[in-house]
Design a protein around this motif. Structure first.
Motif, PDB file in Angstrom:
ATOM      1  N   LEU A 233       0.837  -1.201   0.000  1.00  0.00           N
ATOM      2  CA  LEU A 233       0.000   0.000   0.000  1.00  0.00           C
ATOM      3  C   LEU A 233       0.866   1.243   0.000  1.00  0.00           C
ATOM      4  O   LEU A 233       0.627   2.187  -0.757  1.00  0.00           O
ATOM      5  CB  LEU A 233      -0.866   0.026   1.261  1.00  0.00           C
ATOM      6  N   ARG A 236       2.214   2.074  -3.249  1.00  0.00           N
ATOM      7  CA  ARG A 236       1.212   2.703  -4.119  1.00  0.00           C
ATOM      8  C   ARG A 236       1.023   4.162  -3.765  1.00  0.00           C
ATOM      9  O   ARG A 236       0.961   5.024  -4.644  1.00  0.00           O
ATOM     10  CB  ARG A 236      -0.129   1.978  -3.981  1.00  0.00           C
ATOM     11  N   TYR A 237       0.945   4.459  -2.475  1.00  0.00           N
ATOM     12  CA  TYR A 237       0.738   5.846  -2.080  1.00  0.00           C
ATOM     13  C   TYR A 237       1.961   6.679  -2.436  1.00  0.00           C
ATOM     14  O   TYR A 237       1.842   7.836  -2.840  1.00  0.00           O
ATOM     15  CB  TYR A 237       0.457   5.935  -0.573  1.00  0.00           C
ATOM     16  N   GLN A 240       1.970   7.564  -5.974  1.00  0.00           N
ATOM     17  CA  GLN A 240       0.958   8.607  -6.189  1.00  0.00           C
ATOM     18  C   GLN A 240       1.535   9.983  -5.830  1.00  0.00           C
ATOM     19  O   GLN A 240       1.341  10.958  -6.559  1.00  0.00           O
ATOM     20  CB  GLN A 240      -0.254   8.289  -5.325  1.00  0.00           C
TER      21      GLN A 240
ATOM     22  N   MET B   1      -5.182   1.581  -8.863  1.00  0.00           N
ATOM     23  CA  MET B   1      -3.777   1.490  -8.452  1.00  0.00           C
ATOM     24  C   MET B   1      -3.588   2.131  -7.090  1.00  0.00           C
ATOM     25  O   MET B   1      -2.859   1.651  -6.246  1.00  0.00           O
ATOM     26  CB  MET B   1      -2.924   2.238  -9.485  1.00  0.00           C
ATOM     27  N   ASP B   2      -4.248   3.258  -6.864  1.00  0.00           N
ATOM     28  CA  ASP B   2      -3.999   3.973  -5.616  1.00  0.00           C
ATOM     29  C   ASP B   2      -4.768   3.359  -4.465  1.00  0.00           C
ATOM     30  O   ASP B   2      -4.577   3.721  -3.323  1.00  0.00           O
ATOM     31  CB  ASP B   2      -4.436   5.439  -5.775  1.00  0.00           C
ATOM     32  N   SER B   3      -5.637   2.450  -4.819  1.00  0.00           N
ATOM     33  CA  SER B   3      -6.519   1.970  -3.766  1.00  0.00           C
ATOM     34  C   SER B   3      -6.000   0.686  -3.169  1.00  0.00           C
ATOM     35  O   SER B   3      -4.986   0.138  -3.570  1.00  0.00           O
ATOM     36  CB  SER B   3      -7.903   1.772  -4.350  1.00  0.00           C
ATOM     37  N   CYS B   4      -6.764   0.244  -2.233  1.00  0.00           N
ATOM     38  CA  CYS B   4      -6.454  -0.960  -1.497  1.00  0.00           C
ATOM     39  C   CYS B   4      -6.588  -2.169  -2.423  1.00  0.00           C
ATOM     40  O   CYS B   4      -7.459  -2.183  -3.285  1.00  0.00           O
ATOM     41  CB  CYS B   4      -7.487  -1.022  -0.393  1.00  0.00           C
TER      42      CYS B   4
END
Lengths: 886, 196
Positions: A233, A236-237, A240, B1-4
């Protein structure tokens, strides 16, 4: 609680079909559910009945509203039982039944009691169930417990509350957002999954607050994340944040070190997530890519299919933008061609086709040939498309690639697969002249044994266009005539048309074609006979000396330059009368021009149906249109027609765009006008051109448009003389002049009297780019070397500050109006320098090749080195002139 | 993509593609017939592959599917096209191993149907509404099986008395199940010992 081991007895086979749910029936189970109401509950029995109910739901059985309510109320009684196993089933059952709001109230108190129970399992599950079925009002009542649960010392309870929070955030964001302190605390939890759930929830709470997300990422990347899932996670963040930080400065990317560090994580899932994140960075550099590619390469030889798949899929994507970065993996990739998993093998092949160089093509094709026979059609189509683009990239390899395509064309396959192959061959024939004859023969062989009528007719049509232009058209006749014997009526009719086209275009074949066509006169199908008769008559095959006009022949065999939609509309509106249908009355609206962009890379060629409507015919159409106007007939060969340039704003009363037609000694402006006012009819429409700012041009002719009714486009022309063979440039101001007549909307009739009026149009420029044809070369380096350095001119230019390198490159390409080759018009993000290759034909039919080298000089200033090679020094100089004055 | 990371569904099918247990979290398949069609297509696409030793993977209609077969049972986990494949396979492995633990290594269709309650509870413990709850097989099986025991303790660490308690449950349960199960049973403690 599980069943005891069942010994594998010999008689086991007899029970193979045995199921505890054999013969289960909804009605009976609903009856059984009455045990829930017994004063003395039997937990085992009740559990079994719930299992049966769940089984029914799972098999797709539905309960009516009444049934569901009954079951729900019965189930709520089971809260009386203290049996833990039964309680678990009750929780699942309630979630499955998703009760309505008024039913929820019944179980709320029971669930709230469980939520505060001492048993962790009760707390965790009650939270999940309650949050699933609850609405906003109830949520405020239990909010206090949920906040407590988030920081509960039992990880299962905390996770249950956090995951419920994730779901509730969708429906009740304002409530969940109040929990962020507790969630923040949970992020620091020692329990792996609690951390994961807390991080997911915290990010979702703050996702619209860039600063907060940024802070979250910076603090966590320093290393307090334990769970691999949470780490994924975080990656991913982080990407972003990188994406949004829009860091245009070159140099070190923030957080890149964190991503790279994750490549050394002990969990594969994290390594892969990080590698993938790196490959997807905007404008990733080769240096940044390398470590990610290295770990992916290791995955390629893993024993686990999932790892291999993940790696090859990611590399395949990288190969689209950075083919060179992936070449290191080619050896591992080649061994994957024989992978058991066909998805992996296909991805490996298409990657190889993207990264391969000219020398490896043959070897690759050999490997693919073995592989093609045992994969499904959907994969084969992917491979065929990859091969087509490979062939366009390396035209010199057309022989082996074309052979490959024709071989697979002969093998078994469904329609879509065959169509993909045929489309590919057609595109290769169009774009690679050397491949034409072999390609056509392959297609001929294919229709000998083709089971798809659609493909046969399309190929026959294509043969009719391309075949007569080849060196030896007669060799195709046999293949075509065979169709007349062996096929269904549709294909036979198509074959007759194709034969006639050969007859019309190749005079030497005419007598032989007549013989063949006459045989078709006895066909048992009307359409086939009609076509044969028609063609024999128009071509003069029936012995009579027919003086059919050229236009009839042109009409039958030429390319149809009228948009089919317009023709269809006109035919629909045509009412049978004395007056025969006039094809020339069909509007030739040229609004949607697919202008000469046929080699633009990235654009999907339209395949089989396209050739007649394709780009060449557009130029043909213009040429034909211009030559049909007597005033312009003696201008010579049309050199180039520009794309339409709008001279009016969108949605004005009259929409006008102009196409510039360049001849050797003349320029013709074709104004395409559309009247958008239903109450007006325009007559005698002309454009008054003021050429005072275009000294070298002199107006010689103009052709007004007689009438311009509402929404039916028409053209008016103005012609200028200019010095022969030179790229004269200038500015022209335009004024639309016409006579307006009012039209009664109800009858559609115009009044007799009109008023003269004018309408100011925007200015129009003839620029240097109008004198250069976009003509691509298939192999730029060869062409460059063949051209030699005799007439080479090299100079350097400063382009001044530019928004980006890409913007500078596009500006120069537009200025020169030449065709970018080998995809060099695409500038990778963040690159500091770029080389762009252009090719074109200068007026007077002089080939020109241009090599542009761009470099960033300082933060924004772009410098350019321009090298021009052509067959004529003066042309090379002229190109420099264009750039220098642009 | 940005999510869980998100799980779209679990499928547990038999060797003919029939449902043993399924759980959908995504509403991409609104009706039962859409679900059945998806399962059927998925099953026929994967049926011939060998996913018995290692989990296999396929792209199918814009989904990533990871799957594993044992005996006459086919386990599938479906995720979005852009999902990290390794996360999906971790979930699959958690599901697969937890079922193995709960069925005491005797994983086949018959056993799965007879213990359908355990399978359903197992699914309930792995994913909640598409969000991954737990991927560790021991923890999952522990939460499902040991109702009266500490939820996080793995089966293999059960004390003798807990094992005996479980054995007693067997006895009771088997007696109750006799109406459907005309099979000789053996309440052997060996089986318990070897199953962890």
């Amino acid at each position: 609680m599980a069943q005891p081991l069942v010994k594998k007895d010999d008689d086991r086979d007899d029970e193979a079909d045995y199921s505890p749910f054999l013969g289960i029936e909804k009605g009976a189970v609903l009856q059984e559910a009455r045990v829930f109401n017994d004063p003395q509950l039997d937990p085992r029995r009740c559990s079994q009945v719930i299992t049966k109910l769940l089984y029914l739901l799972n098999q797709g059985e539905t309960f009516t509203k009444v049934e569901a309510t009954e079951v729900f109320f019965a189930v709520t009684k089971l809260f009386q039982s203290k049996d833990i196993g039964l309680r678990r089933m009750v929780y699942v059952m309630i979630k499955e039944l998703s009760p309505s709001a008024d039913e929820v109230i019944i179980v709320t108190s029971s669930l709230m009691k469980d939520m505060t129970s001492k048993t962790d399992m009760y707390r965790a599950n009650a939270i999940r169930v309650l949050c699933r079925i609850t609405d906003g009002t109830l949520l405020t009542q239990i909010e206090r417990y949920l906040k407590q649960a988030i920081v509960d010392k039992n990880p299962v309870v905390a996770s249950a509350a956090l995951v419920s929070g994730i779901h509730l955030l969708q429906t009740n964001p304002e409530i969940v957002k109040r929990w962020s302190n507790e969630v923040q605390e949970a992020v620091q939890s020692r329990a792996a999954l609690v951390q994961f759930h807390a991080l997911a929830l915290l990010h979702q709470i703050r996702q619209n607050d860039r600063l907060a997300v940024n802070k979250l990422v910076s603090s966590l990347t320093k290393g307090s994340v334990r769970s691999p899932l949470a780490q994924c996670l975080l990656i991913r963040y982080t990407s972003q944040v990188i994406r949004e930080s829009a860091n245009t400065q070159a140099g070190d990317r923030p957080f890149y070190d964190f991503l790279e560090g994750c490549l050394r994580h002990k969990a594969e899932m994290v390594i892969f997530e990080a590698a993938r994140a790196i490959t997807e960075l905007n404008g990733v550099t080769t240096r940044e890519l390398t470590p990610a590619i290295t770990v992916l390469q290791l995955f390629l030889s893993s024993s686990k299919p999932v790892l291999r798949f993940a790696a090859v899929r990611t590399l395949n994507k990288v190969a689209m933008t950075h083919p060179m970065a992936v070449t290191n993996c080619n050896i591992d990739m080649e061994s994957l061609i024989s992978d058991q998993n066909r998805s992996i093998a296909t991805l490996a092949i298409t990657t190889l086709l993207k990264t391969g160089n000219e020398s490896s093509v043959d070897r690759l094709m050999k490997q693919i040939t073995n592989f093609m026979s045992d994969i499904a059609d959907e994969f084969k189509i992917v491979v065929v498309e990859a091969i087509r683009s490979l062939c366009l990239k390396f035209p010199l390899k057309h022989r082996s690639l074309m052979n490959f395509l024709s071989n697979i064309l002969r093998e078994e396959g469904g329609f879509d697969y065959k169509k993909a192959i045929v489309d590919s061959i057609v595109i290769l024939i169009r774009d690679i002249p050397e491949a034409k004859e072999t390609g056509l023969l392959h297609l001929c062989e294919f229709i000998e044994d083709c089971e798809f009528t659609y493909l046969s007719t399309q190929i026959l049509h294509f043969l009719g266009i391309e075949g007569p232009k080849t060196s030896d058209p007669s060799k195709y006749i046999r293949y075509i005539y065979n169709r007349v014997h062996l096929e269904n009526a549709t294909v036979r009719a198509a074959a007759v048309s194709t034969l006639a086209k050969f007859g019309a275009m190749v005079d030497t074949l005419k007598p032989r074609i007549f013989v063949l066509l006459r045989r078709c006169l006895f066909d048992n199908d009307d359409e086939v006979r009609d076509r044969a008769t028609l063609y024999l008559n128009t071509l003069g095959g029936d012995g009579a000396v027919v003086q059919t006009g050229e236009d009839v022949k042109e009409f039958l065999f030429g390319s149809l330059d009228i948009p089919l939609v317009n023709l269809e509309n006109s035919l629909k509106n045509y009412e049978p009368s004395e007056e025969s249908f006039d094809i020339y009355s069909v509007p030739r609206e040229v609004k949607t021009q697919p202008l000469a962009e046929k080699k633009a890379p990235g654009k999907k060629p339209t395949g089989l149906g396209a050739p007649p409507a394709g780009p060449p015919s557009t130029v043909d159409a213009y040429e034909k249109l211009l030559f049909s106007i007597p005033e312009f007939a003696n201008f010579g060969k049309l050199f180039k027609s520009s794309a339409p340039v709008e001279l009016t704003e969108a949605e004005t009363e009259y929409a006008v765009n102009v196409v510039k037609h360049i001849f050797d000694g003349h320029v013709v402006f074709q104004y395409n006008c559309t009247n958008t006012i239903p109450e007006q009819l325009l007559e005698n429409v002309t454009v008054i051109v003021d050429a005072s700012e275009a000294e070298e041009f002199a107006e010689v002719a103009s052709k007004p448009l007689k009438s311009l009714p509402y929404d039916s486009p028409g053209q008016t022309f103005v012609a200028f003389e200019k010095p022969e063979g030179t790229p004269a440039i200038g500015k022209f101001s335009n004024m639309l002049r016409f006579i307006v007549k009012e039209v009664d909307p109800s009858t559609g009739e115009a009044e007799d009297d009109g008023v003269e009026d004018e309408y100011q149009l925007e200015e129009l420029e003839v620029v240097a780019a109008d004198y250069i044809l976009k003509v691509g070369v298939s192999n730029f380096r060869n062409a460059w070397e063949n051209m030699g350095a005799d007439c080479e001119r090299i100079d350097e230019y400063g382009l001044g500050p530019r928004e980006s390198l890409a913007e500078a490159v596009n500006a120069v390409i537009d200025l020169l109006g030449m065709q970018p080759c080998e995809g060099t018009e695409v500038v990778p993000n963040n690159s500091r320098s770029h080389t762009c290759l252009l090719s074109g034909v200068y007026i007077g039919n002089v080939k020109v090749l241009v090599r542009l080298q761009f470099g960033l000089d300082g933060p924004k200033d772009v410098a350019m080195k321009l090298a021009v090679r052509s067959e004529d020094e003066s042309v090379s100089d002229a190109i420099h002139e264009i750039v220098a004055s642009g | 993509m940005d999510s869980c990371p998100c799980i779209k569904n679990f499928l547990l099918l038999d060797s003919e593609g029939n449902r043993v247990a399924v759980k959908y979290y995504s509403d991409e398949w609104p009706t039962n017939s859409a679900k059945e069609a998806f399962e059927k297509a998925l099953f026929s696409k994967t049926q011939k592959t060998n996913a018995r030793t290692e989990a296999e993977i396929a792209m199918f209609e814009n989904h990533i599917i990871v799957y594993k077969f044992v005996q006459d049972l086919h386990f599938f986990v479906v995720g979005a096209e852009g999902e990290n494949e390794l996360i999906l396979v971790t979930v699959l492995q958690g599901f697969f191993d937890a079922v193995g633990l709960l069925l005491r290594g005797n994983v086949d269709k018959k056993e799965a149907l007879e213990n359908l309650d355990l399978i359903l509870l197992c699914l309930d413990e792995i994913v909640d509404g598409g969000v991954i709850l737990e991927t560790d097989a021991n923890a999952i099986a522990g939460k499902v099986a040991s109702h009266s025991v500490d939820a996080t303790a793995p089966l293999s660490e059960q004390t003798i008395s807990q094992a005996l308690a479980t054995a007693r449950e067997h006895l009771a349960r088997s007696l109750l199940n006799c109406m459907y199960v005309p099979v000789p049973w053996l309440a052997d403690d060996d089986a318990m010992g070897s199953s962890g």
